[in-house]
Design an enzyme around this catalytic site. Structure first.
Site, PDB file in Angstrom:
ATOM      1  N   TYR A 128       2.361   1.782  -7.602  1.00  0.00           N
ATOM      2  CA  TYR A 128       1.285   1.382  -6.669  1.00  0.00           C
ATOM      3  C   TYR A 128      -0.084   1.598  -7.309  1.00  0.00           C
ATOM      4  CZ  TYR A 128      -2.277   2.029  -3.075  1.00  0.00           C
ATOM      5  OH  TYR A 128      -3.453   1.969  -2.360  1.00  0.00           O
TER       6      TYR A 128
ATOM      7  N   LYS B 132      -3.050  -1.072  -8.480  1.00  0.00           N
ATOM      8  CA  LYS B 132      -4.426  -1.061  -7.961  1.00  0.00           C
ATOM      9  C   LYS B 132      -5.417  -0.906  -9.134  1.00  0.00           C
ATOM     10  CE  LYS B 132      -5.664  -1.139  -4.216  1.00  0.00           C
ATOM     11  NZ  LYS B 132      -5.975  -2.284  -3.298  1.00  0.00           N
TER      12      LYS B 132
ATOM     13  N   SER C  31       0.779  -1.246   0.000  1.00  0.00           N
ATOM     14  CA  SER C  31       0.000   0.000   0.000  1.00  0.00           C
ATOM     15  C   SER C  31       0.811   1.297   0.000  1.00  0.00           C
ATOM     16  CB  SER C  31      -0.936   0.006   1.215  1.00  0.00           C
ATOM     17  OG  SER C  31      -0.187   0.131   2.412  1.00  0.00           O
TER      18      SER C  31
ATOM     19  N   THR D 279      -8.470   2.518  -4.320  1.00  0.00           N
ATOM     20  CA  THR D 279      -7.975   3.835  -3.936  1.00  0.00           C
ATOM     21  C   THR D 279      -8.357   4.911  -4.950  1.00  0.00           C
ATOM     22  OG1 THR D 279      -5.921   5.091  -3.670  1.00  0.00           O
ATOM     23  CG2 THR D 279      -5.789   3.164  -5.059  1.00  0.00           C
ATOM     24  N   ASP D 280      -8.409   6.159  -4.476  1.00  0.00           N
ATOM     25  CA  ASP D 280      -8.646   7.277  -5.399  1.00  0.00           C
ATOM     26  C   ASP D 280      -7.433   7.534  -6.308  1.00  0.00           C
ATOM     27  OD1 ASP D 280      -6.900   8.402  -3.527  1.00  0.00           O
ATOM     28  OD2 ASP D 280      -8.227  10.051  -2.963  1.00  0.00           O
ATOM     29  N   GLU D 281      -6.276   6.957  -5.946  1.00  0.00           N
ATOM     30  CA  GLU D 281      -5.065   7.224  -6.740  1.00  0.00           C
ATOM     31  C   GLU D 281      -5.165   6.672  -8.159  1.00  0.00           C
ATOM     32  OE1 GLU D 281      -1.282   6.743  -4.982  1.00  0.00           O
ATOM     33  OE2 GLU D 281      -1.949   7.375  -3.008  1.00  0.00           O
TER      34      GLU D 281
HETATM   35  P1  NAD Z   1      -1.503  -1.955   4.967  1.00  0.00           P
HETATM   36  O1  NAD Z   1      -0.251  -1.899   4.165  1.00  0.00           O
HETATM   37  O2  NAD Z   1      -1.554  -1.320   6.305  1.00  0.00           O
HETATM   38  O3  NAD Z   1      -1.949  -3.479   5.182  1.00  0.00           O
HETATM   39  C1  NAD Z   1      -1.901  -4.422   4.154  1.00  0.00           C
HETATM   40  C2  NAD Z   1      -2.144  -5.786   4.785  1.00  0.00           C
HETATM   41  O4  NAD Z   1      -2.131  -6.765   3.727  1.00  0.00           O
HETATM   42  C3  NAD Z   1      -1.068  -6.209   5.789  1.00  0.00           C
HETATM   43  O5  NAD Z   1      -1.669  -6.785   6.921  1.00  0.00           O
HETATM   44  C4  NAD Z   1      -0.247  -7.232   5.037  1.00  0.00           C
HETATM   45  O6  NAD Z   1       0.357  -8.197   5.869  1.00  0.00           O
HETATM   46  C5  NAD Z   1      -1.305  -7.858   4.130  1.00  0.00           C
HETATM   47  N1  NAD Z   1      -0.733  -8.458   2.919  1.00  0.00           N
HETATM   48  C6  NAD Z   1       0.159  -7.900   2.073  1.00  0.00           C
HETATM   49  N2  NAD Z   1       0.466  -8.773   1.091  1.00  0.00           N
HETATM   50  C7  NAD Z   1      -0.267  -9.896   1.323  1.00  0.00           C
HETATM   51  C8  NAD Z   1      -0.406 -11.142   0.655  1.00  0.00           C
HETATM   52  N3  NAD Z   1       0.287 -11.420  -0.471  1.00  0.00           N
HETATM   53  N4  NAD Z   1      -1.237 -12.059   1.170  1.00  0.00           N
HETATM   54  C9  NAD Z   1      -1.945 -11.807   2.304  1.00  0.00           C
HETATM   55  N5  NAD Z   1      -1.851 -10.648   2.977  1.00  0.00           N
HETATM   56  C10 NAD Z   1      -1.017  -9.703   2.496  1.00  0.00           C
HETATM   57  O7  NAD Z   1      -2.631  -1.382   4.009  1.00  0.00           O
HETATM   58  P2  NAD Z   1      -3.862  -0.436   4.354  1.00  0.00           P
HETATM   59  O8  NAD Z   1      -3.405   0.961   4.405  1.00  0.00           O
HETATM   60  O9  NAD Z   1      -4.610  -1.013   5.474  1.00  0.00           O
HETATM   61  O10 NAD Z   1      -4.706  -0.602   3.001  1.00  0.00           O
HETATM   62  C11 NAD Z   1      -5.654  -1.656   2.861  1.00  0.00           C
HETATM   63  C12 NAD Z   1      -6.251  -1.571   1.475  1.00  0.00           C
HETATM   64  O11 NAD Z   1      -6.877  -0.309   1.297  1.00  0.00           O
HETATM   65  C13 NAD Z   1      -5.230  -1.710   0.339  1.00  0.00           C
HETATM   66  O12 NAD Z   1      -5.818  -2.464  -0.676  1.00  0.00           O
HETATM   67  C14 NAD Z   1      -5.005  -0.275  -0.103  1.00  0.00           C
HETATM   68  O13 NAD Z   1      -4.649  -0.226  -1.459  1.00  0.00           O
HETATM   69  C15 NAD Z   1      -6.363   0.327   0.134  1.00  0.00           C
HETATM   70  N6  NAD Z   1      -6.371   1.774   0.404  1.00  0.00           N
HETATM   71  C16 NAD Z   1      -5.642   2.276   1.441  1.00  0.00           C
HETATM   72  C17 NAD Z   1      -5.718   3.641   1.716  1.00  0.00           C
HETATM   73  C18 NAD Z   1      -4.955   4.269   2.850  1.00  0.00           C
HETATM   74  O14 NAD Z   1      -5.009   5.488   3.015  1.00  0.00           O
HETATM   75  N7  NAD Z   1      -4.238   3.516   3.669  1.00  0.00           N
HETATM   76  C19 NAD Z   1      -6.516   4.467   0.933  1.00  0.00           C
HETATM   77  C20 NAD Z   1      -7.203   3.908  -0.144  1.00  0.00           C
HETATM   78  C21 NAD Z   1      -7.150   2.556  -0.379  1.00  0.00           C
HETATM   79  O1  DAU Z   2      -5.192   8.364  -1.668  1.00  0.00           O
HETATM   80  C1  DAU Z   2      -5.225   7.072  -1.119  1.00  0.00           C
HETATM   81  C2  DAU Z   2      -3.818   6.581  -0.853  1.00  0.00           C
HETATM   82  O2  DAU Z   2      -3.345   7.295   0.285  1.00  0.00           O
HETATM   83  C3  DAU Z   2      -3.751   5.080  -0.606  1.00  0.00           C
HETATM   84  O3  DAU Z   2      -4.161   4.397  -1.755  1.00  0.00           O
HETATM   85  C4  DAU Z   2      -2.338   4.657  -0.201  1.00  0.00           C
HETATM   86  O4  DAU Z   2      -2.320   3.288   0.126  1.00  0.00           O
HETATM   87  C5  DAU Z   2      -1.919   5.474   1.003  1.00  0.00           C
HETATM   88  O5  DAU Z   2      -0.590   5.156   1.363  1.00  0.00           O
HETATM   89  C6  DAU Z   2      -2.031   6.968   0.703  1.00  0.00           C
HETATM   90  O6  DAU Z   2      -1.082   7.368  -0.294  1.00  0.00           O
HETATM   91  P1  DAU Z   2      -0.282   8.752  -0.192  1.00  0.00           P
HETATM   92  O7  DAU Z   2       0.937   8.659  -0.993  1.00  0.00           O
HETATM   93  O8  DAU Z   2      -1.180   9.905  -0.442  1.00  0.00           O
HETATM   94  O9  DAU Z   2       0.043   8.732   1.411  1.00  0.00           O
HETATM   95  P2  DAU Z   2       1.359   9.106   2.223  1.00  0.00           P
HETATM   96  O10 DAU Z   2       0.971   9.096   3.677  1.00  0.00           O
HETATM   97  O11 DAU Z   2       2.526   8.297   1.820  1.00  0.00           O
HETATM   98  O12 DAU Z   2       1.621  10.615   1.804  1.00  0.00           O
HETATM   99  C7  DAU Z   2       0.641  11.612   1.985  1.00  0.00           C
HETATM  100  C8  DAU Z   2       1.185  12.902   1.401  1.00  0.00           C
HETATM  101  O13 DAU Z   2       2.274  13.343   2.221  1.00  0.00           O
HETATM  102  C9  DAU Z   2       1.763  12.755   0.013  1.00  0.00           C
HETATM  103  O14 DAU Z   2       1.503  13.940  -0.717  1.00  0.00           O
HETATM  104  C10 DAU Z   2       3.261  12.599   0.248  1.00  0.00           C
HETATM  105  C11 DAU Z   2       3.491  13.439   1.479  1.00  0.00           C
HETATM  106  N1  DAU Z   2       4.576  12.980   2.380  1.00  0.00           N
HETATM  107  C12 DAU Z   2       4.558  11.685   2.787  1.00  0.00           C
HETATM  108  C13 DAU Z   2       5.542  11.214   3.649  1.00  0.00           C
HETATM  109  C14 DAU Z   2       5.550   9.761   4.080  1.00  0.00           C
HETATM  110  C15 DAU Z   2       5.516  13.878   2.849  1.00  0.00           C
HETATM  111  O15 DAU Z   2       5.504  15.071   2.488  1.00  0.00           O
HETATM  112  N2  DAU Z   2       6.485  13.423   3.707  1.00  0.00           N
HETATM  113  C16 DAU Z   2       6.542  12.114   4.120  1.00  0.00           C
HETATM  114  O16 DAU Z   2       7.465  11.748   4.888  1.00  0.00           O
END
Ligand code: NAD
Ligand code: DAU
Length: 365
Positions: free
Chosen positions: A159, A163, A86, A133-135
């Protein structure tokens, strides 16, 4: 009563979802399949330990036979598919794992669901919900309208491309084989159990240690922040009211430039140190422990390659068709999240086992 298979349920959003489901529907079976990568942590499910409804199965979503076995054994009728790689920065330095887990892994899940649900017909109705994700929609200019479900896909990082590919596979399994699927595309989540490599938890942990707060580029990139509890309620609504084959955007309606967000978080920290006398002794290296502003740690660093400028989610469809509404404001969510990290120091110290820090040090310092 639904019987859930939650992939990635030991990760950030997955674990929050498991806790939400067990709280809301006690007695309903929840099977978690998780490979426990660096991002997955059983500590995230500690509070549910001993619940007879919960089964944890260590394993890889690419193991199609294992997924099929779980679907048969447990008579699963609902898959909530979170498991993924992720973190965008990791995908830039090592894209392969993203293709393997997000594309091949999702395809493995779809194949298993097709075999067991459509061919063997183990259950009378089913749902495959894919969390995306919105990405996938790419990057917006400052005045562009927010992403809708009709926005053209334009992923920019390995990434988001992985997705997007997984979303297309889910769509194809619905159209070609008639699998009952739904997809949700959501914005940036934050809240409890957020791994401290992502912006908000990284800033919290760094400021408590008096370490620099690295802001990529000019800090003017915009994200739409969604409290993870709102996301979990949104997914619940999609499972209950979403139509087969449909896509729903879920957002928090809280756009913020990164620099503004980090400054707000610093102000939250400064106020907490003023109010709680124990904090200065617990975190003596924090500037706030000396009455200095946490924002003095802000430090601009090299930009992320291909850094998307702005994301914004239009969730009118989810509001209209599912009755979804974000409830947690960004100000309230940041305060609660900061407090959660203060109260769960054991958690973040345990997950930051050194390998993460070495990775950050190699690539960003
Ligand atoms: P995360 O990285 O915190 O957790 C991912 C989990 O998946 C972990 O527990 C990891 O062990 C498990 N995993 C990874 N590879 C695996 C595999 N091959 N088999 C089984 N398990 C596996 O992720 P998150 O932030 O909780 O995101 C969850 C979902 O939501 C993802 O699909 C991500 O793309 C999506 N998403 C996340 C965000 C965000 O802001 N975090 C936003 C939009 C969408
Ligand atoms: O929009 C949804 C996505 O949000 C999910 O699909 C991803 O799994 C999740 O990781 C997240 O992606 P981002 O890249 O937006 O999140 P991140 O927390 O890595 O970064 C948020 C913003 O902050 C981005 O513009 C990059 C910036 N950033 C990030 C880090 C880690 C910094 O400026 N400094 C940093 O150290």
């Amino acid at each position: 009563m639904a019987k859930l298979l939650v992939t990635g349920g030991a990760g950030f959003i997955g674990a929050n979802f498991v806790h939400h489901w067990l709280r809301t529907y006690p007695g309903e079976r929840v099977v978690v399949l998780d490979a426990l990568t660096y991002a997955g942590n059983l500590a995230n499910l500690e509070a549910a330990k001993g619940r007879s409804e919960l089964r944890f199965e260590p394993g890889d979503i690419r193991d199609t036979a294992l997924v099929e076995r779980l679907l048969r054994e447990e008579l699963i009728d609902t898959i909530v598919h979170f498991a993924a790689e992720s973190h965008v920065d990791r995908s830039i330095h090592g894209p392969d794992a993203f293709i393997e887990t997000n594309v091949q892994g999702t395809h493995s899940m779809l194949k298993a669901a097709r075999t067991v649900w459509l061919k063997e017909r183990t259950v009378s109705s089913h749902r495959f919900h894919h969390v995306s994700t919105d990405e996938v929609y790419g990057s917006l200019g400052p005045d562009d309208p927010a992403f809708t479900e009709q926005t053209r896909y334009a992923p920019n990082s390995p990434y988001s491309a992985s997705k997007a590919a997984s979303d297309h596979l889910v769509r194809a399994y619905h159209h070609t084989y008639g699998l009952n699927t739904t997809i949700s595309n959501c914005s940036n989540n934050y809240g409890p159990f957020h791994f401290p490599e992502k912006l908000i938890p990284l800033m919290i942990v760094n400021l408590l240690h008096g370490r620099a707060l690295p802001i990529y580029g000019d800090g003017r990139n915009v994200r739409d922040w969604l409290h993870v509890s709102d996301h979990c309620r949104g997914i619940e609504r999609v499972l209950q009211r979403g139509k087969p084959g449909e896509v729903y955007n879920i957002g928090g309606g809280a756009e913020s430039e990164n620099l503004t967000l980090v400054r707000t978080l610093c102000a939250v920290a400064d106020a907490a140190f003023r109010e709680r006398t124990d904090l200065a002794a617990r975190f003596p290296a924090a500037p706030a422990a000396r009455g200095e502003p946490s924002a003095s740690l802000i430090h601009f660093v090299q930009d992320r390659p291909g850094h998307d400028r702005r994301y914004a989610i239009d969730c009118t469809k989810a509001e209209r068709e599912l009755g979804y509404q974000a409830e947690v404001t960004l100000a309230q969510g940041l305060r609660e999240t900061f407090t959660w990290y203060l109260d769960h120091e054991w958690w973040w110290r345990a997950v930051m086992d050194g390998s993460y820090q070495r990775w950050i040090d190699t690539h960003y310092r």
